[in-house]
Each structure stands twice: as structure tokens, then as C-alpha cells.
Design an enzyme around this catalytic site. Structure first.
Site, short mmCIF file in Angstrom:
data_model
loop_
_atom_site.label_atom_id
_atom_site.label_comp_id
_atom_site.label_asym_id
_atom_site.label_seq_id
_atom_site.Cartn_x
_atom_site.Cartn_y
_atom_site.Cartn_z
CG HIS B 116 -1.69 1.26 1.44
ND1 HIS B 116 -3.01 1.40 1.12
CD2 HIS B 116 -1.31 2.46 1.96
CE1 HIS B 116 -3.41 2.64 1.41
NE2 HIS B 116 -2.40 3.29 1.93
CD GLU B 117 1.93 3.45 3.82
OE1 GLU B 117 0.91 3.19 4.48
OE2 GLU B 117 2.14 4.55 3.30
CG HIS B 120 0.47 6.47 -0.39
ND1 HIS B 120 -0.70 6.94 -0.94
CD2 HIS B 120 0.11 5.85 0.76
CE1 HIS B 120 -1.71 6.64 -0.16
NE2 HIS B 120 -1.26 5.97 0.86
CG HIS B 126 -5.66 6.77 1.02
ND1 HIS B 126 -5.51 7.50 2.19
CD2 HIS B 126 -4.67 5.84 1.04
CE1 HIS B 126 -4.50 7.00 2.88
NE2 HIS B 126 -3.97 5.99 2.21
#
Lengths: 88, 398
Positions: B116-117, B120, B126
Site C-alpha cells: 500500500h505505502e 503512494h 487513497h
């Protein structure tokens, strides 16, 4: 181990909504907390509820505070101004 | 999905772990971090190479509480990690007060949070799709990990589809790459700037946006039409007629087209079975000769519009259309009757099109959005990127 506190009060919710981009950053400052006008506050809750797939009530209800207490990523949900959405 | 607005100019990226977590073996952390990066190589040409020193694109650190970037961690639970978008450096920080685990339902799964990170770090913001990896909330350990279509569309909108044979280090089912089809080009014409009324607009399974007009279609970019369009509908959707009434893509990845009393189902550019069928056969309770159709982001249900009425269709319900429908379109505050098209666009907003204008709908307020310039706005300017056309319709919405 230090535990992060669950969200259970309006001021904790205010800090949460500010941390993740639903309220202006100033709301994270305890000195100025509680200075939101009603429309801004309700809109922020609506936006969070809409984003999180909750019933959009505009109320800081149990369901909403429960979701705010879940472990999550620290990056804001609303990045930059609202016009980060495509130009249209 | 949502994009932050920056991305890397290169696709071969480097990273290093400059501070390891207390409770895991370094060699295990190296493997999990590599697997987490590989998630984003599966559907793009991105590659990630680990370095142990020197300058890298993405630096990874496991730290606690205040750690120098002004965004202190909060102990176990709450915030698990955060990362910076490419324009801010791309680094990823993990709260080492968490009980990071590998392949276990205990604690917090390192692989899932890291993947997930790194989304970014690559430029993704998101997503409001709860099933997407880029949704902000940790969903607990998922023994079988699968990247959501929403995530794939997001990363490919920044770095394109996979074209190289580089296979990421992790074990993933080989993605079923549909053969890309390049239909013959039809010279771009300016007619859509003179007459921007559309038959329908819809998103494909992988997030492309198409506008249909007569026997041609336009592939849209974020603010205009892609080079080389319009093209002939029949060349990209063999068997599909011109002058389509309505279209949408459902969460099963299939795209449904409606015309007169009939409908067609496609998977990408392939007709998905023996079509056309009668609308009354596949969509009981929905009328013929529709104006518009869409899957509404507010609840994932299918909405059909005709004249001054709308119907809600839920395939999971019996009957799929409640007896309380049709209802008046005026329920959608500010949306006119006799629509041409409706769309849930990739930026999360719902749009309605009529004639040469369009309306952006605020789902939370259930009303046409207020903005400057106000809605309705000219479709030609904002959707087809027509240069010398007005950007506003010059009157305020009543």
C-alpha cells in the site's frame, strides 16, 4: 507498548478529520479546536462517511467513530485542494 | 482510485532499507519488501532494485513516534505507516511500535502495508473502493493477496501497461494479457466541437473512458480526446451497431450496450456470448429505448434513465427492480429529464449529459454540484478539449 487512543470524542474526531484532509490543518491545533462552523463540520463528516462507504448522515455516530479507530495508513485521504480531481 | 498528481519520470527505480524493524530478521524483511514492490511490477514495466547504500529513489525506514518528518507515529494501532509521493521524495516510513508479522494473522502484515505505502511512493492517493489495496484502512491479514482492478487501473494510468517480459520476483498468477487491438485510424474530425451531443459515455473495465456518437467513438484523456480519434465503433466492438442508446461496465468487468429493445454484452472488445438479446429478457423491469444508464458510485447499483423517470436495477435482488420504481428524475436534484448519457467517472464523480452540456453530481449531497464555473458546463470544452469554445454556459443553474 504505547497504544494509539481510539476516537471516542468530538475533539478526537476533529483531529482525525484534520489529519486526513477533511478539515483544515488548523483544526489539529487544540487551541483552535471547536471553532469549526456547523456547515464545515457536517460537510467534513459527510465527506469522510462517503469516502469510507458509510451511510452519509453528517452525524458523528458510533459507526463513524468506530471506523475512525481502525488501524490505517497515515497519508491524507484528501490530498491537496479539491481540484486534484480531474479537470472536469 | 485517485492520483496525487506526481509520478516518477523513470520506470526502473531503486530503494534501500536504511532502518530495519526490531522484531524481524533482516533477510525476511528484505524478501517481504521485494514482494511488496513486485505487486506494482505485475501490470506495468516498473522495476525495483534494492541497493544497500548510496542514493536511491525510495528510502524505507522503521521508526517510532517523532522521527524527523513532522508526522509523528502514535504507537501500536492507529497510524501504521505513511509514505511520500514522488514529488516529495517517495520515501516510506513504518511505525516500529506495530507488531509487524509475515504470513500470519497475528499483528500487522508487513507485505500488505508495504505494498500500500509503495502505491503512494509511486503517486497513488487513497481509493474509496474498500476492496482496493489503496483503500486507507488495514483489512487484516489476507492469505491470498490479489491486486484489485481499481489499483491496476490506477498504476497503469501513471506508468502504462506491461510490455516487457520482466517477471517480478513474487509468485503471482501470470496476468492474462488480452491481445491489444489497434483498429484502423479514422481521421480526427472537428465535428464533435460543433455538435458535442453524445449517444453515451462509459468507462471500460481498465478505466478507459469512451464517448459514442453515431457510428464513431472517441477515447478520452483526462481533459480531451486521445490522438487519432474518432474511430469506427464496429472496428473495436465487432458486431455492435451504431447509434447506441446507453452503456455501462459492471463490476463483473463486462460492458453492456443498449439500443432500442436489445442489448449486447462485451468483455473488452470481444462479444461475450450470443447477442443481441432482448432487454426484457436480461433486464426484467427495465423499459426499451433508453436514454442513459450507469453504475452509481453511491451504492454500486445500476441506474437506467428514460424520459422523466429512472429505474434502479440490482442483479442480486429478486425482483431486480423494486415495485416502487420508476421514480422521477427530479429526485436527482438539478438533473434534467430526457438525458443523453450518465457516467460514474474515474475521478469518483457522477456525471449527466444532455445536449451540448453536462452536470457534475455531488453524491453525498445528492444534488448537482456547485462550482465555478457553475453546472451545466459545455461538454465540448471540458470533455472533448475543444479550444475555441466557451468554458461556461453563461447562466447560473436555477
Amino acid at each position: 507498548a504505547v497504544q494509539s487512543a481510539p476516537v471516542s470524542t468530538t475533539s478526537q474526531a476533529e483531529i482525525y478529520l484534520s489529519q486526513f484532509g477533511y478539515l483544515p490543518a488548523s483544526a489539529r491545533n487544540p487551541a483552535s479546536s471547536g471553532l469549526q462552523d456547523k456547515h464545515t463540520w457536517v460537510s467534513a463528516i459527510e465527506e469522510f462517511q462517503n469516502f469510507a462507504g458509510l451511510n452519509v448522515t453528517g452525524e458523528l455516530d458510533e459507526e463513524t467513530m468506530k471506523l475512525m479507530s481502525l488501524p490505517r495508513c497515515g497519508v491524507r485521504d484528501r490530498v491537496g485542494s479539491s481540484d486534484t480531481r480531474s479537470k472536469r | 482510485y485517485a492520483l496525487q498528481g506526481s509520478r516518477w519520470r523513470v520506470k526502473n527505480l531503486t530503494y534501500k532499507i536504511s532502518k530495519y524493524p526490531k522484531r524481524l530478521k533482516r533477510v525476511d524483511v528484505d524478501a517481504e519488501i521485494a514482494r511488496a514492490f513486485a505487486v506494482w511490477s505485475e501490470d506495468t514495466d516498473l522495476t525495483f532494485t534494492r541497493k544497500t547504500s548510496g542514493p536511491v529513489h525510495i528510502e524505507i525506514k522503521f521508526v517510532e513516534s517523532e522521527h524527523g518528518d513532522g508526522d509523528a507515529f502514535d504507537g501500536q494501532g492507529g497510524t501504521l505507516a505513511h509514505a511520500f509521493f514522488p514529488v516529495f521524495g517517495g520515501d516510506a516510513h513504518f511505525d516500529d511500535a506495530e507488531l509487524w508479522t509475515i504470513g500470519s494473522p497475528r499483528g500487522t502484515n508487513l507485505f500488505q502495508v508495504a505494498a500500500h505505502e509503495f502505491g503512494h511512493s509511486l503517486g497513488l492517493s487513497h481509493s474509496d473502493q474498500s476492496s482496493a489495496l489503496m483503500a486507507p484502512f488495514y483489512r487484516g491479514f489476507e492469505p491470498v493477496f490479489k491486486l484489485d482492478e481499481d489499483d491496476k487501473a490506477a498504476i497503469q494510468s501513471l506508468y502504462g501497461r506491461k510490455t516487457n517480459q520482466y517477471t517480478p520476483t513474487n509468485v503471482y498468477p501470470p496476468s492474462t494479457q488480452r491481445p491489444s487491438y489497434t483498429p484502423p485510424k479514422v481521421p480526427l474530425d472537428g465535428s464533435v466541437c460543433k455538435d458535442s451531443k453524445v449517444d453515451t459515455i462509459f468507462n471500460s473495465e481498465n478505466g478507459d473512458t469512451f464517448a459514442f456518437k453515431g457510428d464513431k467513438y472517441y477515447k478520452l484523456t483526462t481533459d480531451s480526446v486521445e490522438e487519432g480519434y474518432p474511430k469506427l465503433i464496429s472496428k473495436n466492438w465487432p458486431g455492435l451497431p451504431a447509434n447506441i442508446d446507453a452503456a455501462f461496465t459492471y463490476k463483473n468487468g463486462k460492458t453492456y450496450f443498449f439500443k432500442g429493445t436489445q442489448y449486447w454484452r462485451y468483455h473488452g472488445s470481444q462479444m461475450d456470448g450470443a447477442y443481441p438479446k432482448e432487454i426484457s429478457e436480461g433486464f426484467t423491469g427495465i423499459p426499451d429505448h433508453l436514454d442513459a444508464a450507469m453504475v452509481w458510485g453511491g451504492n454500486g447499483k445500476i441506474y437506467f434513465f428514460k424520459g422523466s423517470k429512472f429505474w434502479r436495477f440490482d442483479p442480486a435482488k429478486k425482483p431486480p427492480v423494486k415495485a416502487s420504481y420508476p421514480k422521477p428524475i427530479s429526485n436527482w436534484e438539478g438533473v434534467p429529464n430526457n438525458l443523453d448519457a450518465a457516467l460514474r467517472y474515474t475521478n469518483g464523480y457522477t456525471y449527466f449529459f444532455k445536449g451540448d452540456k453536462y452536470y457534475r453530481f455531488h453524491d453525498a449531497r445528492f444534488a448537482v454540484d456547485t462550482a465555478t464555473p457553475p453546472f451545466p458546463r459545455p461538454t465540448a470544452h471540458w470533455w472533448f478539449g475543444c479550444k475555441n469554445t466557451p468554458s461556461s454556459t453563461g447562466f447560473r443553474r436555477r
